[in-house]
Design an enzyme around this catalytic site. Structure first.
Site, mmCIF file in Angstrom:
data_model
loop_
_atom_site.group_PDB
_atom_site.id
_atom_site.type_symbol
_atom_site.label_atom_id
_atom_site.label_comp_id
_atom_site.label_asym_id
_atom_site.label_seq_id
_atom_site.Cartn_x
_atom_site.Cartn_y
_atom_site.Cartn_z
ATOM 1 C CG HIS A 38 -2.056 0.948 1.121
ATOM 2 N ND1 HIS A 38 -3.348 0.589 1.410
ATOM 3 C CD2 HIS A 38 -2.133 2.240 0.726
ATOM 4 C CE1 HIS A 38 -4.167 1.605 1.210
ATOM 5 N NE2 HIS A 38 -3.438 2.629 0.797
ATOM 6 C CG MET A 69 25.518 2.489 -4.063
ATOM 7 S SD MET A 69 26.742 3.601 -4.777
ATOM 8 C CE MET A 69 25.709 5.038 -5.128
ATOM 9 C CD GLU A 92 21.164 17.823 4.092
ATOM 10 O OE1 GLU A 92 20.218 18.527 4.522
ATOM 11 O OE2 GLU A 92 21.031 17.018 3.147
ATOM 12 C CG HIS A 134 17.257 16.353 4.649
ATOM 13 N ND1 HIS A 134 18.466 15.973 4.104
ATOM 14 C CD2 HIS A 134 16.766 15.257 5.287
ATOM 15 C CE1 HIS A 134 18.692 14.696 4.387
ATOM 16 N NE2 HIS A 134 17.678 14.251 5.095
ATOM 17 C CG HIS A 151 3.464 3.149 3.420
ATOM 18 N ND1 HIS A 151 3.580 2.020 2.635
ATOM 19 C CD2 HIS A 151 4.472 3.077 4.327
ATOM 20 C CE1 HIS A 151 4.610 1.299 3.052
ATOM 21 N NE2 HIS A 151 5.173 1.916 4.070
ATOM 22 C CE1 TYR A 194 38.519 2.256 -6.202
ATOM 23 C CE2 TYR A 194 36.611 3.652 -6.643
ATOM 24 C CZ TYR A 194 37.963 3.514 -6.435
ATOM 25 O OH TYR A 194 38.778 4.624 -6.452
ATOM 26 C CD GLU A 195 29.557 2.263 -7.359
ATOM 27 O OE1 GLU A 195 29.134 3.375 -7.714
ATOM 28 O OE2 GLU A 195 28.992 1.198 -7.618
#
EC number: 2.7.7.12
Length: 270
Positions: free
Chosen positions: A75, A227, A93, A192, A77, A230-231
């Site tokens: 569902h 990911m 941030e 954010h 959401h 190496y990542e």
């Protein structure tokens, strides 16, 4: 739309968690909802931010769409987690935006928006009050950043016109996502904004409200980016440039592929 409280416990800090269903029908995702229906979601996001922000310093609204992103409930959401501390990414941030404002006298993301509007090559959508772009630092193939044009710190500060416009541009972006590989496009997204809680009245003018979209699909409805290797251990790698991703998204229609021809013509006229 009333969010339901699920729990009031966290592993080490007081945390509150809520789930908000987007639509009474279990198979209707945001791009298939009407703009007024999406506007109701925006209003609910603003209300829950105000409600939980009265107590908690961080209110994290996020949506995991699709089984590929670990969503076990079909569902459509989103979830809201409120914590009594600033999570790691919020702290990063906060430091970056505060440092930039101290040095340059204006919010970092306001200046970034202006630069991207001038360059145009990474823009996906623009409207009177919002813009969507593929950030130059993007690591996921079709990652986007959604930003208000006006300086806004938190969701509850949005005007009625900005909320209407947000619902419209979200529908267009998510329709483009679905149209890319003609599938219900999976992603994780979240908002954010400036911290809340007991310090809400402090000077948070260095913050600019924004939403991140992180979709994993790379080449088709079934081929995703991982990911790994190496990542995970060294540095993230891009499979296409931000400019290429933005160009592909810009070129996609804003009418959903699941609509019939008659609906397509009606939507195009509207």
């Amino acid at each position: 739309m009333t969010p339901s409280t699920l729990c009031v416990l966290g592993p080490s800090e007081p945390t509150e968690s809520k789930v908000m269903c987007f639509h009474p029908w279990s198979d209707v995702t945001l791009p298939l909802m009407s703009v007024p229906e999406i506007r109701a979601v925006v209003d609910a996001w603003a209300s829950v931010t105000e409600e939980l922000g009265a107590q908690y310093p961080w209110v994290q609204i996020f949506e995991n769409k699709g089984a590929m992103m670990g969503c076990s409930n079909p569902h459509p959401h989103c979830q809201v987690w409120a914590s009594s501390f600033l999570p790691d990414i919020a702290q990063r941030e906060e430091r970056s935006q505060q440092a930039y404002k101290s040095q340059h006298g204006e919010p970092l993301l306001m200046e970034y928006s202006r630069q991207e509007l001038l360059r145009k090559e990474r823009l996906v959508l623009t409207s009177e009050h919002w813009l969507v772009l593929v950030p130059f630092w993007a690591t996921w193939p079709y990652q986007t950043l959604l930003l208000p044009r006006r300086h806004v710190r938190r969701l509850p500060e949005l005007t009625p016109a900005e909320r209407d416009d947000l619902a419209s541009i979200m529908k267009k972006l998510l329709t483009k996502y679905d149209n890319l590989f003609e599938t219900s496009f999976p992603y994780s997204m979240g908002w954010h904004g400036a911290p809340t809680g007991s310090e809400a009245g402090a000077n948070w003018d260095h913050w600019q409200l924004h939403a991140h979209y992180y979709p994993p699909l790379l080449r088709s409805a079934t081929v995703r980016k991982f990911m790994v290797g190496y990542e995970m251990l060294a540095q993230a790698q891009r499979d296409l440039t931000p400019e290429q991703a933005a160009e592909r998204l810009r070129a996609l229609p804003e009418v959903h592929y699941r609509l019939g021809q008659k609906d397509r013509e009606t939507a195009t006229i509207a």
